[in-house]
Scaffold this motif. Structure first.
Motif, PDB file in Angstrom:
ATOM      1  N   UNK A   1       4.233  -5.494   6.194  1.00 36.09           N
ATOM      2  CA  UNK A   1       4.391  -6.106   4.880  1.00 36.09           C
ATOM      3  C   UNK A   1       3.439  -5.442   3.898  1.00 36.09           C
ATOM      4  N   UNK A   2       3.988  -4.976   2.800  1.00 31.39           N
ATOM      5  CA  UNK A   2       3.168  -4.275   1.813  1.00 31.39           C
ATOM      6  C   UNK A   2       2.454  -5.249   0.900  1.00 31.39           C
ATOM      7  N   UNK A   3       1.191  -4.953   0.653  1.00 33.59           N
ATOM      8  CA  UNK A   3       0.433  -5.737  -0.312  1.00 33.59           C
ATOM      9  C   UNK A   3       0.589  -5.070  -1.669  1.00 33.59           C
ATOM     10  N   UNK A   4       0.194  -5.793  -2.704  1.00 32.01           N
ATOM     11  CA  UNK A   4       0.372  -5.268  -4.063  1.00 32.01           C
ATOM     12  C   UNK A   4      -0.399  -3.981  -4.305  1.00 32.01           C
ATOM     13  N   UNK A   5      -1.567  -3.844  -3.655  1.00 34.33           N
ATOM     14  CA  UNK A   5      -2.355  -2.628  -3.882  1.00 34.33           C
ATOM     15  C   UNK A   5      -2.011  -1.509  -2.894  1.00 34.33           C
ATOM     16  N   UNK A   6      -0.969  -1.709  -2.099  1.00 40.17           N
ATOM     17  CA  UNK A   6      -0.507  -0.645  -1.208  1.00 40.17           C
ATOM     18  C   UNK A   6       0.340   0.348  -2.001  1.00 40.17           C
ATOM     19  N   UNK A   7       0.288   1.605  -1.600  1.00 39.33           N
ATOM     20  CA  UNK A   7       1.090   2.636  -2.250  1.00 39.33           C
ATOM     21  C   UNK A   7       1.907   3.355  -1.183  1.00 39.33           C
ATOM     22  N   UNK A   8       3.184   3.524  -1.473  1.00 40.22           N
ATOM     23  CA  UNK A   8       4.063   4.215  -0.518  1.00 40.22           C
ATOM     24  C   UNK A   8       4.303   5.634  -1.008  1.00 40.22           C
ATOM     25  N   UNK A   9       4.158   6.590  -0.092  1.00 43.47           N
ATOM     26  CA  UNK A   9       4.381   7.999  -0.389  1.00 43.47           C
ATOM     27  C   UNK A   9       5.442   8.553   0.551  1.00 43.47           C
ATOM     28  N   UNK A  10       6.093   9.603   0.102  1.00 49.78           N
ATOM     29  CA  UNK A  10       6.962  10.346   0.997  1.00 49.78           C
ATOM     30  C   UNK A  10       6.346  11.725   1.197  1.00 49.78           C
ATOM     31  N   UNK A  11       6.632  12.289   2.350  1.00 50.80           N
ATOM     32  CA  UNK A  11       6.097  13.606   2.657  1.00 50.80           C
ATOM     33  C   UNK A  11       7.005  14.309   3.645  1.00 50.80           C
ATOM     34  N   UNK A  12       6.688  15.555   3.906  1.00 51.91           N
ATOM     35  CA  UNK A  12       7.453  16.306   4.897  1.00 51.91           C
ATOM     36  C   UNK A  12       6.601  17.447   5.409  1.00 51.91           C
ATOM     37  N   UNK A  13       6.977  17.923   6.577  1.00 46.63           N
ATOM     38  CA  UNK A  13       6.358  19.138   7.086  1.00 46.63           C
ATOM     39  C   UNK A  13       7.376  19.856   7.954  1.00 46.63           C
ATOM     40  N   UNK A  14       7.142  21.125   8.169  1.00 44.95           N
ATOM     41  CA  UNK A  14       8.033  21.898   9.038  1.00 44.95           C
ATOM     42  C   UNK A  14       7.206  22.546  10.131  1.00 44.95           C
TER      43      UNK A  14
END
Length: 156
Positions: free
Chosen positions: A1-14
């Motif tokens: 469960x995300x809190x208000x001060x949580x930040x979601x990022x996307x990323x990738x690697x090869x």
């Protein structure tokens, strides 16, 4: 469960490997290694997917940070391809061997993207027209419509 001060990022690697890699094991190994190398709980690493394109594997993922580890996690990702590349590769091999005992090869990190903050677009779904049902005289019948906001996460 995300809190208000949580930040979601996307990323990738090869990465590439001479060994036999399956998508299922690439996802499992990547989840473990991303969590340890980015300094987050394994539960913070989500939406992990791995796909083979010619001879390189691309792994896409999302990571959710807290206000406490946000800066450190972004910093770790930014240095992954330079300062900590060898550590990441070794950790991937170890994690992969734990899943597949016959794996005896190297894993070479060929790219590691910086984290991008995931944006959330709010989409309003139009109400669905109500359909008329046969009325039983002993039942109360109500007609109405429902409107919902659906949040769709899109990679920035």
């Amino acid at each position: 469960s995300r809190r208000l001060d949580d930040t979601k990022y996307t990323g990738s690697f090869t990465f590439t490997s001479e060994g036999t890699v399956t998508a299922e094991n690439a996802v499992a190994a990547s989840t473990t290694v991303l969590a340890s190398q980015l300094g987050v709980d394994a539960s913070a690493v989500t939406e992990v997917a791995a796909a083979l394109d010619s001879d390189a594997w691309t792994v896409n993922y999302a990571v959710t940070t807290t206000s406490e580890n946000d800066v450190a996690t972004k910093d770790a990702a930014a240095k992954m391809f330079t300062d900590t590349k060898a550590a990441f590769e070794t950790a991937m091999v170890d994690a992969y061997k734990a899943l597949d005992g016959s794996f005896d090869s190297t894993i070479v990190l060929t790219a590691f993207a910086s984290l991008v903050e995931a944006t959330e677009d709010t989409t309003t779904v139009p109400p669905t027209p109500t359909t008329e049902a046969p009325v039983d005289e002993n039942e109360d019948t109500y007609a109405g419509s429902l409107e919902m906001d659906i949040v769709v996460a899109t990679a920035g």
